[in-house]
Design an enzyme around this catalytic site. Structure first.
Site, PDB file in Angstrom:
ATOM      1  N   GLY A   1       0.842  -1.249   0.004  1.00 40.77           N
ATOM      2  CA  GLY A   1      -0.169  -0.041  -0.024  1.00 40.77           C
ATOM      3  C   GLY A   1       0.690   1.082   0.044  1.00 40.77           C
ATOM      4  O   GLY A   1       1.785   1.561   0.747  1.00 40.77           O
TER       5      GLY A   1
ATOM      6  N   SER B   1      -0.021  -5.640  12.884  1.00 43.11           N
ATOM      7  CA  SER B   1      -0.184  -4.273  12.945  1.00 43.11           C
ATOM      8  C   SER B   1       0.794  -3.292  12.255  1.00 43.11           C
ATOM      9  O   SER B   1       1.403  -2.596  13.353  1.00 43.11           O
ATOM     10  CB  SER B   1      -0.377  -3.993  14.570  1.00 43.11           C
TER      11      SER B   1
ATOM     12  N   GLY C   1       0.832  -1.064  10.092  1.00 37.18           N
ATOM     13  CA  GLY C   1       0.161   0.607  10.125  1.00 37.18           C
ATOM     14  C   GLY C   1       0.332   1.127   8.841  1.00 37.18           C
ATOM     15  O   GLY C   1       0.728   2.198   8.543  1.00 37.18           O
TER      16      GLY C   1
ATOM     17  N   ASN D   1      -1.503  -0.805  -4.923  1.00 33.08           N
ATOM     18  CA  ASN D   1      -2.631  -0.684  -3.800  1.00 33.08           C
ATOM     19  C   ASN D   1      -2.365   0.749  -3.227  1.00 33.08           C
ATOM     20  O   ASN D   1      -1.371   1.292  -2.941  1.00 33.08           O
ATOM     21  CB  ASN D   1      -2.210  -1.486  -2.724  1.00 33.08           C
TER      22      ASN D   1
ATOM     23  N   CYS E   1      -8.606   1.612   5.567  1.00 35.14           N
ATOM     24  CA  CYS E   1      -8.117   2.834   6.167  1.00 35.14           C
ATOM     25  C   CYS E   1      -8.912   3.441   6.858  1.00 35.14           C
ATOM     26  O   CYS E   1     -10.110   3.724   6.774  1.00 35.14           O
ATOM     27  CB  CYS E   1      -7.350   3.382   5.098  1.00 35.14           C
TER      28      CYS E   1
ATOM     29  N   ASN F   1      -9.607  -8.545   3.126  1.00 39.60           N
ATOM     30  CA  ASN F   1      -8.516  -7.994   3.912  1.00 39.60           C
ATOM     31  C   ASN F   1      -8.387  -8.755   5.228  1.00 39.60           C
ATOM     32  O   ASN F   1      -9.209  -9.798   5.528  1.00 39.60           O
ATOM     33  CB  ASN F   1      -8.623  -6.617   4.150  1.00 39.60           C
TER      34      ASN F   1
ATOM     35  N   GLY G   1      -3.518 -15.768   6.991  1.00 40.95           N
ATOM     36  CA  GLY G   1      -2.982 -17.170   7.036  1.00 40.95           C
ATOM     37  C   GLY G   1      -4.004 -18.062   6.788  1.00 40.95           C
ATOM     38  O   GLY G   1      -5.407 -17.880   6.506  1.00 40.95           O
TER      39      GLY G   1
ATOM     40  N   GLY H   1      -6.918 -15.050   0.988  1.00 40.55           N
ATOM     41  CA  GLY H   1      -6.952 -15.302   2.552  1.00 40.55           C
ATOM     42  C   GLY H   1      -6.695 -16.859   2.911  1.00 40.55           C
ATOM     43  O   GLY H   1      -7.436 -17.611   2.605  1.00 40.55           O
ATOM     44  N   GLY H   2      -5.540 -16.912   2.969  1.00 42.92           N
ATOM     45  CA  GLY H   2      -4.822 -18.447   3.501  1.00 42.92           C
ATOM     46  C   GLY H   2      -4.504 -19.011   2.258  1.00 42.92           C
ATOM     47  O   GLY H   2      -4.346 -20.452   2.338  1.00 42.92           O
TER      48      GLY H   2
END
Length: 302
Positions: free
Chosen positions: A46, A70, A72, A99, A129, A191, A216, A242-243
């Site tokens: 991003g 996290s 950020g 992104n 965001c 996400n 994961g 996702g995973g």
């Protein structure tokens, strides 16, 4: 021979595999393991208008079958991406999805405007965001804010616009329809899921900001379900994630309705994961007598 090309909302991909934003940087760090030109696309980390420092450490924690992060959205800003990463990707012959992140509606537009003359093939708009103009509420949790930010981004570019949805909502199909109505060409989902972990010896959270995003294998059943739900709710194509770590994982998402898939957390443990997923999709198609990978999109039998 299996035809592997797909069209993701106007973005031509040589195969249905890209990477999840934030797990592959801009591809340069993985160049010793992956020929980025062989991916369906490279999705960059991003990028914001100006650099963000990100959150304090610790900001990554391992969990059963997954990880919490996290970070950020730490990044050096759009000027650095333009000057250093995008020319490198173009030189490699990669298809590039940038992104886009922002703390306000206008910041998304400003980032896109700064990239309109750069070698970019599509934008992925990260609406997870916090919107500082709305007291820090996550943009992707409200249909009204989703419609506004997507409409503004749509006016700023004619390139394919992929909107990345947060799973941390009551009904993801409402958000999906809002993004579609505002002009999204495709949706990417999911996400990370909000989660937390605690060190029972210190009685303190493992992350400095207490909560983080879970990714994961642990999130895959939730992600497949949400892709399937959105495939029933909208007409635009979906990028499922996702995973995913194997070709079989990718096939699940495509049967549920995804046109393409993104490999994320698996890249951290296995830098060859994307290539293995592409090979796995092709091998599955050969075994099943599928000549064109597009045949399996939405092929779930209930």
């Amino acid at each position: 021979m299996v035809s592997m090309s797909v069209d993701l909302g106007g973005l031509a991909m040589k195969n249905p595999v890209t990477v999840a934003s934030g797990t592959f940087a801009a591809g340069r760090e993985y160049a010793d393991f992956v020929d980025v030109a062989k991916l369906g696309a490279v999705t960059t980390k991003g990028v914001s208008l100006h650099g963000w420092e990100g959150n304090d450490a610790p900001r990554i924690a391992e969990t059963p079958s997954g990880m919490l992060n996290s970070i950020g959205l730490q990044n050096p800003g759009v000027a650095h991406l333009r000057e250093h990463e995008l020319p490198w990707l173009a030189g490699q012959g990669a298809t590039t999805i940038v992104n886009v992140s922002g703390h306000s509606f206008q910041e998304y537009v400003d980032v896109i405007s700064a990239l309109e003359d750069a070698p970019v093939d599509a934008y992925e708009v990260n609406i997870s965001c916090p919107n500082v103009d709305a007291g820090g509420m996550t943009m992707g949790c409200s249909c009204a804010s989703v419609e506004q930010v997507v409409a503004m981004c749509r006016e700023a570019t004619a390139r394919p616009l992929i909107v990345k949805l947060t799973p941390n909502v009551t009904d993801i199909t409402e958000i999906a329809r809002a993004a579609e109505s505002a002009g999204a060409d495709a949706l990417s989902l999911i996400n990370t899921l909000l989660g937390m972990a605690i060190d029972v010896r210190t009685r303190r959270p493992l992350l400095s900001r207490v909560v983080g995003g879970l990714s994961g294998p642990a999130v895959k059943p939730v992600a497949v379900r949400m892709v399937w739900q959105c495939s029933q709710a909208v007409k635009i194509p979906l990028l499922g994630m996702g995973g995913i770590s194997t070709g079989a994982d990718a096939i699940e998402f495509m049967l549920a309705g995804a046109t393409a898939v993104a490999v994320g957390t698996a890249n951290f443990g296995n830098p060859f994961a994307t290539m293995e997923v592409i090979d796995g999709i092709r091998a599955w198609c050969e075994d099943e007598g599928v000549q064109d990978v597009r045949e399996i999109i939405g092929g779930l039998i209930c």
